[in-house]
Design a protein around this motif. Structure first.
Motif, PDB file in Angstrom:
ATOM      1  N   GLY A  11       0.785  -1.229   0.000  1.00 50.38           N
ATOM      2  CA  GLY A  11       0.000   0.000   0.000  1.00 50.38           C
ATOM      3  C   GLY A  11       0.814   1.275   0.000  1.00 50.38           C
ATOM      4  O   GLY A  11       0.245   2.375   0.012  1.00 50.38           O
ATOM      5  N   PHE A  12       2.137   1.153  -0.001  1.00 50.48           N
ATOM      6  CA  PHE A  12       2.964   2.346  -0.099  1.00 50.48           C
ATOM      7  C   PHE A  12       2.857   2.954  -1.491  1.00 50.48           C
ATOM      8  O   PHE A  12       2.705   2.235  -2.483  1.00 50.48           O
ATOM      9  CB  PHE A  12       4.443   2.009   0.159  1.00 50.48           C
ATOM     10  CG  PHE A  12       4.782   1.686   1.578  1.00 50.48           C
ATOM     11  CD1 PHE A  12       4.984   2.697   2.509  1.00 50.48           C
ATOM     12  CD2 PHE A  12       4.916   0.366   1.988  1.00 50.48           C
ATOM     13  CE1 PHE A  12       5.315   2.401   3.818  1.00 50.48           C
ATOM     14  CE2 PHE A  12       5.246   0.055   3.294  1.00 50.48           C
ATOM     15  CZ  PHE A  12       5.447   1.079   4.220  1.00 50.48           C
ATOM     16  N   ARG A  13       2.958   4.254  -1.562  1.00 49.86           N
ATOM     17  CA  ARG A  13       3.165   4.922  -2.840  1.00 49.86           C
ATOM     18  C   ARG A  13       4.676   4.965  -3.044  1.00 49.86           C
ATOM     19  O   ARG A  13       5.409   5.573  -2.249  1.00 49.86           O
ATOM     20  CB  ARG A  13       2.586   6.326  -2.814  1.00 49.86           C
ATOM     21  CG  ARG A  13       2.837   7.115  -4.100  1.00 49.86           C
ATOM     22  CD  ARG A  13       2.240   8.508  -3.977  1.00 49.86           C
ATOM     23  NE  ARG A  13       0.783   8.467  -3.986  1.00 49.86           N
ATOM     24  CZ  ARG A  13       0.008   9.464  -3.567  1.00 49.86           C
ATOM     25  NH1 ARG A  13       0.560  10.572  -3.066  1.00 49.86           N
ATOM     26  NH2 ARG A  13      -1.304   9.352  -3.626  1.00 49.86           N
ATOM     27  N   SER A  14       5.164   4.302  -4.078  1.00 52.07           N
ATOM     28  CA  SER A  14       6.611   4.166  -4.268  1.00 52.07           C
ATOM     29  C   SER A  14       7.083   4.935  -5.492  1.00 52.07           C
ATOM     30  O   SER A  14       6.382   5.016  -6.502  1.00 52.07           O
ATOM     31  CB  SER A  14       7.003   2.690  -4.387  1.00 52.07           C
ATOM     32  OG  SER A  14       6.434   2.119  -5.556  1.00 52.07           O
ATOM     33  N   ARG A  15       8.273   5.481  -5.350  1.00 49.15           N
ATOM     34  CA  ARG A  15       8.928   6.181  -6.463  1.00 49.15           C
ATOM     35  C   ARG A  15      10.331   5.612  -6.599  1.00 49.15           C
ATOM     36  O   ARG A  15      11.127   5.662  -5.650  1.00 49.15           O
ATOM     37  CB  ARG A  15       8.976   7.675  -6.201  1.00 49.15           C
ATOM     38  CG  ARG A  15       9.714   8.478  -7.272  1.00 49.15           C
ATOM     39  CD  ARG A  15       9.287   9.945  -7.300  1.00 49.15           C
ATOM     40  NE  ARG A  15       9.332  10.598  -6.017  1.00 49.15           N
ATOM     41  CZ  ARG A  15      10.150  11.621  -5.729  1.00 49.15           C
ATOM     42  NH1 ARG A  15      11.008  12.061  -6.630  1.00 49.15           N
ATOM     43  NH2 ARG A  15      10.117  12.197  -4.540  1.00 49.15           N
ATOM     44  N   THR A  16      10.626   5.017  -7.758  1.00 53.96           N
ATOM     45  CA  THR A  16      11.941   4.444  -8.010  1.00 53.96           C
ATOM     46  C   THR A  16      12.814   5.462  -8.728  1.00 53.96           C
ATOM     47  O   THR A  16      12.369   6.093  -9.692  1.00 53.96           O
ATOM     48  CB  THR A  16      11.817   3.163  -8.857  1.00 53.96           C
ATOM     49  OG1 THR A  16      10.968   2.228  -8.188  1.00 53.96           O
ATOM     50  CG2 THR A  16      13.180   2.526  -9.077  1.00 53.96           C
ATOM     51  N   LEU A  17      14.034   5.625  -8.259  1.00 45.45           N
ATOM     52  CA  LEU A  17      14.952   6.595  -8.840  1.00 45.45           C
ATOM     53  C   LEU A  17      15.943   5.872  -9.747  1.00 45.45           C
ATOM     54  O   LEU A  17      16.676   4.988  -9.298  1.00 45.45           O
ATOM     55  CB  LEU A  17      15.715   7.339  -7.725  1.00 45.45           C
ATOM     56  CG  LEU A  17      14.844   7.995  -6.643  1.00 45.45           C
ATOM     57  CD1 LEU A  17      15.729   8.658  -5.590  1.00 45.45           C
ATOM     58  CD2 LEU A  17      13.870   8.994  -7.253  1.00 45.45           C
ATOM     59  N   ASP A  18      15.942   6.230 -11.018  1.00 48.73           N
ATOM     60  CA  ASP A  18      16.822   5.577 -11.984  1.00 48.73           C
ATOM     61  C   ASP A  18      18.195   6.258 -11.956  1.00 48.73           C
ATOM     62  O   ASP A  18      18.497   7.112 -12.780  1.00 48.73           O
ATOM     63  CB  ASP A  18      16.217   5.641 -13.389  1.00 48.73           C
ATOM     64  CG  ASP A  18      16.973   4.768 -14.378  1.00 48.73           C
ATOM     65  OD1 ASP A  18      17.903   4.066 -13.949  1.00 48.73           O
ATOM     66  OD2 ASP A  18      16.634   4.803 -15.573  1.00 48.73           O
ATOM     67  N   ILE A  19      18.977   5.854 -10.986  1.00 43.14           N
ATOM     68  CA  ILE A  19      20.302   6.437 -10.798  1.00 43.14           C
ATOM     69  C   ILE A  19      21.343   5.417 -11.239  1.00 43.14           C
ATOM     70  O   ILE A  19      21.282   4.246 -10.843  1.00 43.14           O
ATOM     71  CB  ILE A  19      20.513   6.844  -9.324  1.00 43.14           C
ATOM     72  CG1 ILE A  19      19.542   7.969  -8.973  1.00 43.14           C
ATOM     73  CG2 ILE A  19      21.952   7.266  -9.058  1.00 43.14           C
ATOM     74  CD1 ILE A  19      19.590   8.410  -7.541  1.00 43.14           C
ATOM     75  N   PRO A  20      22.302   5.819 -12.068  1.00 41.08           N
ATOM     76  CA  PRO A  20      23.303   4.874 -12.579  1.00 41.08           C
ATOM     77  C   PRO A  20      24.045   4.157 -11.455  1.00 41.08           C
ATOM     78  O   PRO A  20      24.285   4.716 -10.385  1.00 41.08           O
ATOM     79  CB  PRO A  20      24.255   5.776 -13.386  1.00 41.08           C
ATOM     80  CG  PRO A  20      23.439   6.978 -13.728  1.00 41.08           C
ATOM     81  CD  PRO A  20      22.498   7.179 -12.585  1.00 41.08           C
TER      82      PRO A  20
END
Length: 290
Positions: free
Chosen positions: A219-228
């Motif tokens: 149920g979390f709102r997740s944001r994935t960071l596309d970091i090299p």
């Protein structure tokens, strides 16, 4: 250091931590736990601040953490052997962090664990301040959370999830299936408290089809960071953790108002003791609510 010396060190640590038990955990806690539940399989789950644990139990927690990573091949064994580590290094910060422990209620054997770590900054420090002490995810990915959460965000409103593991030695059983979800459940209770403050966030890293997917199911709102991917520091005790087929990504979790109802449904699933995929039932629940 010879291979034989390193192998001897590893064997000794794994032998000494093969059966970590926390007798009296339920009665020896200082104050009320943030979360407590006993499952139909006889698993006791508690989430507490480190200061609420007897000192011997807290030391055993860090012995468990090191052993689990040794078993998975995620520790630089030569460095650990040179330092003669018997547990993962820690300091007084451990007393302030939240720790979720899953133990067998009848034996006290530690079967699952997770941490929610608070900032090491002085009170009043902002993420954008020059004196901000980086979270582990900032250090590992050479990133600034200030760029993603805003430089005026108080560091005290950011918490970091780490070390969510099940005992590698558990045999296949319904209890073994449920342990990771009990860890998530107790850990998420700490997240609920943290996210109650405005502008708060939970950070960490994981694989998109692994931990990040499971956290979204919770149920979390997740944001994935596309970091090299960054070069691995050979002096990092956990450098081998980065040598995997699938890469991990930093993530940011917030509460999109689905967290509480989903956790309530997870409670019902875990309390039922029914066999089957917890993830599949959470997926069906989330889809029905969409």
């Amino acid at each position: 250091m010879t291979t034989a010396t390193v192998d001897s060190y590893r064997e000794r640590v794994l032998r000494d931590t093969a059966d970590i038990r926390l007798p009296g955990l339920d009665t020896d806690l200082i104050g009320e736990p943030l979360f407590r539940s006993v499952s139909p399989e006889g698993l006791l789950t508690v989430t507490v601040r480190g200061a609420q644990l007897p000192s011997a139990h807290l030391e055993d927690v860090y012995r468990f953490r090191l052993a689990q990573y040794l078993k998975r091949g995620w520790v630089n064994e030569e460095l650990a052997a040179a330092r003669q580590l018997t547990g993962e290094p820690h300091d007084a910060q451990a007393l302030r962090d939240f720790h979720t422990l899953v133990v067998e209620a009848d034996t006290g054997r530690l079967r699952g664990y997770g941490t929610l770590a608070c900032t090491r900054d002085a009170e009043g420090t902002l993420l954008g301040d020059d004196g901000h002490l980086p979270f582990v995810v900032e250090r590992d990915y050479r990133m600034r959370l200030a760029d993603h959460l805003g430089p005026a965000t108080p560091a005290a409103r950011v918490w970091e999830g780490k070390r969510l593991v099940r005992d590698y030695a558990m045999e296949r059983s319904q209890a073994a299936v449920s342990v990771p979800w009990w860890v998530y459940r107790g850990w998420a209770e700490g997240c609920l408290r943290a996210l109650a403050e405005g502008g708060a966030a939970i950070v960490g890293d994981g694989k998109p089809n692994g931990a990040i997917h499971q956290l979204t199911l919770l149920g979390f709102r997740s944001r994935t960071l596309d970091i090299p991917t960054q070069p691995v520091d050979p002096g990092d005790l956990f450098a081998p953790m980065w040598d995997q087929h699938q890469r991990s990504y930093p993530f940011i979790l917030t509460d999109g108002e689905a967290l509480r109802p989903t956790l309530a449904h997870l409670d019902a699933i875990l309390a039922s003791g029914e066999a089957g995929s917890v993830a599949a039932r959470l997926t069906a629940f989330r889809e029905a609510r969409a």
